[in-house]
Structures are given as C-alpha cells and as structure tokens.
Design a protein around this motif. Sequence first.
Motif, short mmCIF file in Angstrom:
data_model
loop_
_atom_site.label_atom_id
_atom_site.label_comp_id
_atom_site.label_asym_id
_atom_site.label_seq_id
_atom_site.Cartn_x
_atom_site.Cartn_y
_atom_site.Cartn_z
N GLU A 46 0.83 -1.01 -0.17
CA GLU A 46 0.03 -0.07 0.07
C GLU A 46 1.00 1.06 0.08
OE1 GLU A 46 -3.12 2.31 2.57
OE2 GLU A 46 -3.03 0.06 3.09
N VAL A 47 0.56 2.13 -1.10
CA VAL A 47 1.48 3.34 -1.11
C VAL A 47 0.36 4.55 -0.81
CG1 VAL A 47 2.94 4.91 -2.54
CG2 VAL A 47 3.10 2.17 -2.62
N ARG A 48 0.84 5.26 0.16
CA ARG A 48 -0.22 6.45 0.56
C ARG A 48 0.46 7.86 0.24
NH1 ARG A 48 -1.62 4.69 6.31
NH2 ARG A 48 -0.99 2.65 6.12
N PRO A 49 -0.24 8.80 -0.03
CA PRO A 49 0.78 10.17 -0.20
C PRO A 49 0.88 10.61 1.23
CG PRO A 49 -1.87 10.19 -1.45
CD PRO A 49 -1.63 8.82 -0.58
N HIS A 51 4.01 10.47 0.42
CA HIS A 51 5.34 9.81 -0.21
C HIS A 51 5.22 9.59 -1.65
CE1 HIS A 51 6.09 8.86 4.04
NE2 HIS A 51 4.91 8.41 4.23
#
Length: 71
Positions: A46-49, A51
């Motif tokens: 899971e990639v979240r802002p 970043h």
Amino acid sequence: MTSDNVNDFVGVPPGLVGPIAASIVRAANPHVTWAELDGHGYGVLEVRPPHPASKVRSFKVNAGVSRLVSA
C-alpha cells in the motif's frame, strides 16, 4: 506479489521446514509479527501520499508460469 515457498526451495514436503524457518524469520526480524512459509500466498503493498512513488523495477510472468520471464 507471490513466490515459491520455503519447501519448494529446499525440496521437502510442506510442514517440515516452514514452521522452523518462520520462527527464525521472526526472531531475526522483530518487526515481523507473523510469518507462514508453507503456503503460496501473496503480499500486498500500500502506497499512500504524501510519499512520492516511482517505478524502481518491474517483472513479467506469463500466465500459467511460475518463473520470471523478463525484467
């Protein structure tokens, strides 16, 4: 993401190496709270802002094939 399990790498039936290897993984990596090395599971990323995300590497596997085709 998925891959061969520890039994596939070692060439033994499920249940012989996985539980011992999972204990070693957890002991050597305190941040790992659960490990099961007998199954053929998958990982979720899971990639979240905020970043920023960028492509570092990609892989291709043909349908029905369990080995890397190209990088």
